[in-house]
Design an enzyme around this catalytic site. Structure first.
Site, short mmCIF file in Angstrom:
data_model
loop_
_atom_site.label_atom_id
_atom_site.label_comp_id
_atom_site.label_asym_id
_atom_site.label_seq_id
_atom_site.Cartn_x
_atom_site.Cartn_y
_atom_site.Cartn_z
N ASP A 1 -0.24 3.80 8.12
CA ASP A 1 -0.71 2.64 7.35
C ASP A 1 -2.14 2.89 6.85
O ASP A 1 -2.45 2.68 5.67
CB ASP A 1 -0.63 1.40 8.26
CG ASP A 1 -1.19 0.16 7.62
OD1 ASP A 1 -0.50 -0.44 6.79
OD2 ASP A 1 -2.34 -0.22 7.96
N LYS B 1 0.83 -1.23 0.00
CA LYS B 1 0.00 0.00 0.00
C LYS B 1 0.85 1.26 0.00
O LYS B 1 0.46 2.28 -0.56
CB LYS B 1 -0.97 0.02 1.19
CG LYS B 1 -0.32 0.05 2.56
CD LYS B 1 -0.33 -1.28 3.19
CE LYS B 1 0.63 -1.38 4.34
NZ LYS B 1 0.71 -2.72 4.88
N GLY C 1 3.18 -10.80 18.87
CA GLY C 1 3.45 -10.64 17.44
C GLY C 1 2.32 -9.94 16.71
O GLY C 1 2.25 -9.95 15.48
N VAL D 1 -5.19 -3.41 0.58
CA VAL D 1 -6.13 -2.84 1.56
C VAL D 1 -7.08 -3.92 2.03
O VAL D 1 -7.75 -4.58 1.22
CB VAL D 1 -6.96 -1.68 0.96
CG1 VAL D 1 -7.80 -1.02 2.06
CG2 VAL D 1 -6.09 -0.66 0.27
N GLY E 1 -2.12 -10.59 7.96
CA GLY E 1 -1.71 -11.97 8.22
C GLY E 1 -1.27 -12.63 6.94
O GLY E 1 -1.72 -12.27 5.85
N GLY F 1 -6.55 -6.85 3.40
CA GLY F 1 -6.11 -8.25 3.36
C GLY F 1 -7.05 -9.12 2.55
O GLY F 1 -7.20 -8.96 1.33
N GLU G 1 -5.32 -6.24 -4.77
CA GLU G 1 -6.41 -6.54 -3.84
C GLU G 1 -5.92 -6.63 -2.40
O GLU G 1 -6.59 -6.21 -1.45
CB GLU G 1 -7.08 -7.86 -4.25
CG GLU G 1 -8.29 -8.22 -3.45
CD GLU G 1 -9.38 -7.16 -3.55
OE1 GLU G 1 -10.03 -7.07 -4.59
OE2 GLU G 1 -9.57 -6.40 -2.57
N LYS H 1 -3.72 3.36 2.89
CA LYS H 1 -4.85 2.55 2.43
C LYS H 1 -6.03 3.44 2.04
O LYS H 1 -6.73 3.17 1.07
CB LYS H 1 -5.25 1.56 3.53
CG LYS H 1 -4.18 0.47 3.78
CD LYS H 1 -4.49 -0.32 5.03
CE LYS H 1 -3.50 -1.45 5.25
NZ LYS H 1 -3.63 -2.07 6.57
N GLU I 1 3.96 -4.44 15.66
CA GLU I 1 5.38 -4.40 15.25
C GLU I 1 6.23 -3.92 16.43
O GLU I 1 5.75 -3.15 17.27
CB GLU I 1 5.55 -3.40 14.11
CG GLU I 1 4.76 -3.68 12.86
CD GLU I 1 5.37 -4.78 12.02
OE1 GLU I 1 6.57 -5.09 12.22
OE2 GLU I 1 4.64 -5.34 11.20
N1 HSE Z 1 -0.10 -3.36 9.96
C1 HSE Z 1 -1.29 -3.54 9.22
C2 HSE Z 1 -2.48 -3.63 10.15
C3 HSE Z 1 -1.32 -4.79 8.40
O1 HSE Z 1 -2.29 -3.67 11.36
O2 HSE Z 1 -3.59 -3.64 9.66
C4 HSE Z 1 -0.79 -4.61 7.04
O3 HSE Z 1 -1.37 -3.57 6.36
#
Ligand code: HSE
Length: 428
Positions: A201, A105, A187, A132, A302, A134, A129, A205, A190
């Site tokens: 992020d 993205k 996990g 944005v 994921g 997943g 696809e 998107k 980050e």
């Molecule tokens: N770090 C992003 C989130 C996932 O937490 O949605 C990948 O875009």
């Protein structure tokens, strides 16, 4: 049987997820479409790194040209992430006529025009696809299924990490720092959470979603961004008492006056569908003139959900191009320029810590009313009176400029502004 050669750029979580899924699905693709999809080269940084057994070590290379300049490779799956060199290599592949599938993205949002120009120049398709939402097929829905709609509003939870953090802060009464540490240990966040918690992020998107939804380019630079690190347990409790939950929302509108877009933590009415989106799930709530209100919900991140969305793109582009059908650029370019609106209307949540003295509330009310701001609800819990007056105000929808001016006009000796948050409109 036709053999279609694929090159992967990168083989981390997502790249190896794509290799695994392709191995699992190759039989079905062969049987259903008489096409043999074959990974020919995989670009990696480190040839000696241990990889899962389904990644064939003989395919690994550190030479990008083995992917970008191999004339047999017609499909490039970009799994490197980050802005550079991903954006440059995707442009190179597209210009060379290779179809590109990506989940990146950041590169897409920051290099939207270049990528689409490269796609047109090389008559190659750019599919994204997975960039944005997943596994949630929001790009295809905006691009294809809702073509006949004029979409005027889009409000989304498109960052799973922050939704997970805010959900636990809300449901378990935990503070941000405690939930963050826990999420990092699991996990789910980050080690450096900045891009997620500061809304970067979600901003990338949103730029992609709004550009597709409104058929106009919404550059990242036009999106106002506010992170969620200043949301305190106090705000979450107050919001709950007022009938709201706090969510990090990405919001964009396109009306006759122009476009508007921001990412910010907002109070969402508990009866709004976005309120029920919990944990790391994503959802996009939109309004189109023909479809009305609609919400798409799913896993936004994921390895498997992302690789699954990339794999679907890959199968689609292979099917579209295997028989030399002309391919389509997967984004309509934006004609003309739509101005960004200079002010917006929103209800606001304002949390104040004030001296418990005669006239303080009257002062606050006077400042609000002199800026044409009506008060919808007010909290001043008696159990917190020892800490001075803890006053929370929910305004009626008002000009945002006026709200900021009214707050600026508060007498700082009497009133300390603890937090100001936008409120998502409740009426659906
Ligand atoms: N770090 C992003 C989130 C996932 O937490 O949605 C990948 O875009």
């Amino acid at each position: 049987m036709k053999t279609m050669y694929i090159g992967l750029l990168g083989c981390g979580n997502i790249g190896s997820g794509v290799a695994k899924l392709l191995g699992e699905m190759a039989g079905t693709i062969r049987e259903s479409y008489q096409i043999e999809p074959v990974i020919k080269s995989i670009l990696v940084r480190d040839l000696t790194k241990q990889r899962p057994e389904y990644v064939d070590p003989s395919l690994l290379t550190v030479d990008k040209d083995k992917v970008l300049r191999d004339p047999e490779i017609k499909y490039v799956v970009e799994c490197l992430g980050g802005e550079h060199p991903s954006a440059d290599w995707m442009c190179e592949a597209l210009r060379a006529g290779k179809h590109v599938v990506t989940a990146n993205k950041m590169a897409l949002a920051l290099h939207w025009r270049e990528l689409h120009e490269a796609s047109e120049a090389g008559h190659a398709t750019l599919y994204y696809e997975a960039a944005v939402g997943g596994a949630m097929p929001i790009i295809k829905i905006l691009h294809d299924s809702l073509q006949a709609n004029r979409i005027d509003r889009l409000t989304a939870i498109i960052n799973g990490t922050t939704n997970y953090l805010l959900t636990r802060m809300t449901d378990e009464g935990l503070d941000y720092q405690d939930v963050l540490k826990d999420a990092q240990a699991l996990g789910l966040a980050e080690p450096d959470p900045t891009a997620d918690v500061e809304g970067e992020d979600a901003m990338y998107k949103l730029s992609i979603l709004a550009s597709l939804a409104f058929h106009r380019h919404l550059p990242v630079s036009a999106i106002e961004r506010e992170g969620m690190t200043h949301v305190a347990q106090e705000d979450i409790r107050n919001a709950h008492e007022l009938g709201y939950r706090i969510k990090l929302l990405a919001h964009a509108t396109h009306t006759e006056e122009g476009m508007d877009a921001y990412v910010s933590p907002m109070l969402v009415p508990e009866n709004h569908p976005l309120s029920s989106v919990k944990g790391a799930f994503n959802a996009v709530f939109l309004h189109g003139h023909a479809c009305g209100d609609m919400m798409i919900y799913g896993r936004g991140a994921g390895s498997a959900p992302t690789a699954g969305a990339m794999m679907s793109d890959l199968i689609n582009v292979i099917l579209e191009t295997a028989n030399d059908h002309a391919s389509q650029v997967q984004a309509r370019e934006n004609d003309g320029c739509v101005p960004m609106i200079s002010d917006r209307t929103s209800a606001f949540y304002i949390r104040l810590s004030a001296q418990d003295a005669t006239g303080v509330l009257a002062h606050v009310a006077a400042s609000l009313s002199s800026h044409q701001i009506g008060v919808k609800a007010l909290l001043q819990p008696v159990e917190r009176a020892l800490e001075g007056a803890q006053i929370t105000i929910l305004t009626h929808p008002a000009s945002e400029k006026n709200v900021r001016a009214a707050i600026d006009a508060f007498d700082k000796r009497l009133v300390k502004v603890m937090n100001v948050l936008r409120v998502e409109a409740g009426e659906l």
